[in-house]
Design an enzyme around this catalytic site. Structure first.
Site, mmCIF file in Angstrom:
data_model
loop_
_atom_site.group_PDB
_atom_site.id
_atom_site.type_symbol
_atom_site.label_atom_id
_atom_site.label_comp_id
_atom_site.label_asym_id
_atom_site.label_seq_id
_atom_site.Cartn_x
_atom_site.Cartn_y
_atom_site.Cartn_z
ATOM 1 N N ASN A 1 -31.071 29.877 -25.727
ATOM 2 C CA ASN A 1 -29.926 30.667 -25.744
ATOM 3 C C ASN A 1 -30.098 32.038 -25.905
ATOM 4 O OD1 ASN A 1 -30.280 31.117 -28.593
ATOM 5 N ND2 ASN A 1 -29.382 29.369 -28.950
ATOM 6 N N ARG A 2 -29.223 32.927 -25.891
ATOM 7 C CA ARG A 2 -29.320 34.469 -25.944
ATOM 8 C C ARG A 2 -30.096 34.799 -26.900
ATOM 9 N NH1 ARG A 2 -27.479 39.192 -27.436
ATOM 10 N NH2 ARG A 2 -27.349 41.044 -25.920
ATOM 11 N N LYS A 3 -29.647 34.344 -28.264
ATOM 12 C CA LYS A 3 -30.300 34.585 -29.548
ATOM 13 C C LYS A 3 -31.973 34.384 -29.539
ATOM 14 C CE LYS A 3 -30.587 33.991 -34.504
ATOM 15 N NZ LYS A 3 -29.791 33.469 -35.690
ATOM 16 N N GLU A 4 -32.377 33.164 -28.856
ATOM 17 C CA GLU A 4 -33.423 32.941 -28.733
ATOM 18 C C GLU A 4 -34.510 33.474 -27.876
ATOM 19 O OE1 GLU A 4 -32.575 27.945 -29.902
ATOM 20 O OE2 GLU A 4 -32.686 28.718 -27.706
ATOM 21 N N ASP B 1 -27.109 21.199 -26.313
ATOM 22 C CA ASP B 1 -27.728 19.830 -25.928
ATOM 23 C C ASP B 1 -27.031 19.317 -24.605
ATOM 24 O OD1 ASP B 1 -28.878 19.712 -28.466
ATOM 25 O OD2 ASP B 1 -27.210 18.431 -29.614
#
Length: 490
Positions: A205-208, A275
């Protein structure tokens, strides 16, 4: 693009090997109307509760819900939560669970307290040991995983950093999968993407992604550049960055990025949306579809998932409704009267990042063959424009006595279809000028044409678009219907 029913048939014949961190998700719903007299804490009046198979187990549930088979390998503790998960997975006919029990750790369990009225999470309580599995458990996990690779069409690693996907497990699974020609998708948790070296696709995701690449991820060019660097280090074929309401961006290694905007939806609960994305990507890719198709399906599935409470799965019917949605306008607003209105609509859609499609025809008597082409065309784009030959144009092409219905009647019938967003009447014999004005992302015609025969294919391909040919239904043509009507037959 794809025919949705054909895609579902292909999905039913696919098997996904899913490995990851299993957890028990519990949701306690109620209302808060007072503060506890014992401490300054809200008191929730519990109205109902539910349990779900969560974490990587939710990935497995989504794989099964969409119609594929899933071999699932996970880790549980010797406790009630582990017994509950075992029983729940046993009820899923399309999931074959291979659960390794580690008595030294609890089964990961998360209990969320949610305001029923506002769908707001107020508190979460976790039971977990977030350390890597021991060497003994690691060996047992590999003994469970590796023999299943031959049965799988694709492998999905769902990493929640709870201990299943140790560096050794990840490396061995990816290495053996590559040796056997199996693609590996990873939903990563480690900020060091090299941990997943050799995987086919990473889906942070964007944060990761920001944490791992130190990229601001605020522009498509920035995401693409950072992803290319990360993939070179991790030896991956592609990277998909999910960005919530901003959609998702896939960057193939050495290729141009593909961006799909998020579908508009009322968000109720984002639990497990990642998921769902990973599961649908794996299933659609395993069914033989390309990156862009898999992304569009995953984006549609995510929109369904976040519109539900709790850790949710997506059914084929729900996915169909999102992929082939209602048109964006009422029928009376769909018929375009002038070029200015058309330019304005297209500009609005492009600002929203929407994919514009185009098809054309006389549509004199609408029949199932037309409907199939129009539905397939709408499935390949976010907004579909239909070019309609004028009455004079139809007469030149089909001869005297045609059209049977005048252009206004034909336009109104087309506008009444859910698959159609705009109808534009053109006077020329071909829609080339209209296609040049629109420059659609996808140009759709029946499969009785070749790509070279499709008017405007050069314009579309020069603009970076594609030509989609849809198989025609045998026995359906307007000309034959007209002839039968004139002969008094049915």
């Amino acid at each position: 693009m794809f025919n949705f029913e054909t895609l579902l048939q292909s999905i039913e014949n696919t098997t996904v090997l899913c490995v990851g961190d299993l957890m028990l998700d519990e949701f306690v719903y109620g209302e808060v109307s007072r503060i506890s007299p014992e401490a300054p804490a809200p008191v929730i009046a519990v109205q109902r509760s539910e349990i779900n198979v969560g974490g990587a187990g939710n990935v497995a549930r989504n794989i099964a819900a969409i119609g594929a088979r899933c071999i699932f390998v996970g880790l549980i503790g010797d406790d009630v939560a582990g017994q509950t998960l075992t029983a729940e997975l046993a009820r899923e006919p399309r999931i074959a669970p291979l659960l390794v029990c580690d008595p030294s750790r609890p089964t990961t369990r998360k209990v969320r307290f949610v305001s029923e009225h506002f769908s707001t999470h107020m508190l979460r309580a976790d039971w977990e040991t977030a350390s890597a599995a021991s060497a003994e458990i690691e060996a047992r996990l590999l003994d469970a995983i590796l023999p299943q690779l031959e049965r799988a069409d694709i492998v999905l690693l769902s990493d929640y950093a709870k201990g299943v996907l140790t560096p050794e497990v990840i490396a061995r699974v990816i290495d053996v999968a590559r040796q056997r020609g199996k693609r590996v998708i990873v939903d990563p948790k480690s900020p060091n993407f090299v941990t997943y070296r050799g995987a086919t696709l990473l889906t942070p995701n964007r944060k990761e992604f920001v944490t791992a690449t130190r990229c601001a991820a605020d522009t498509l060019a920035g995401i693409a550049a950072a992803a290319q660097e990360a993939m070179a280090l991790a030896d991956c074929a592609a990277m998909l960055v999910t960005q919530s309401e901003h959609g998702m961006t896939l960057v193939p290694r050495g290729g141009e990025p593909i961006h799909v905007p998020a579908l508009p939806v009322k968000v109720r609960d984002v639990s497990g949306a990642g998921d769902t994305v990973a599961a649908v990507l794996a299933v659609v890719l395993a069914a033989g579809q390309d990156w862009a198709t898999a992304m569009r399906a995953a984006s549609a599935a995510a929109a369904v998932a976040v519109s539900k409470n709790g850790t949710a799965v997506v059914t084929p019917a729900e996915l169909r409704r999102k992929l082939l949605p209602h048109a964006s306008l009422a029928a009376e607003d769909k018929i375009i009267g002038n070029e200015t209105d058309l330019d304005r609509r297209i500009a609005e859609w492009r600002r929203e990042g929407l994919r514009v499609g185009f098809t054309n025809g006389c549509f004199d008597i609408l029949h199932p063959g037309h409907v199939k082409v129009l539905t397939a065309a709408r499935g390949a784009c976010d907004r579909l424009i239909v070019g309609l030959n004028s009455d004079a144009s139809v007469r030149r092409l089909k001869g005297e006595g045609r059209p049977v219905q005048n252009e206004r009647a034909r336009a109104e019938v087309l506008a009444g279809l859910e698959a159609v967003d705009l109808v534009v009447i053109f006077e020329e014999d071909t829609p080339l000028n209209l296609i040049t004005q629109i420059v659609p992302s996808v140009l759709v015609k029946g499969g009785d044409y070749t790509r070279e025969q499709v008017v405007g294919h050069e314009v579309v391909e020069a603009g970076g678009g594609e030509v989609l040919l849809v198989d025609v239904l045998p026995g359906h043509s307007t000309t034959s219907l007209v002839e039968k009507a004139r002969e008094g037959t049915t």
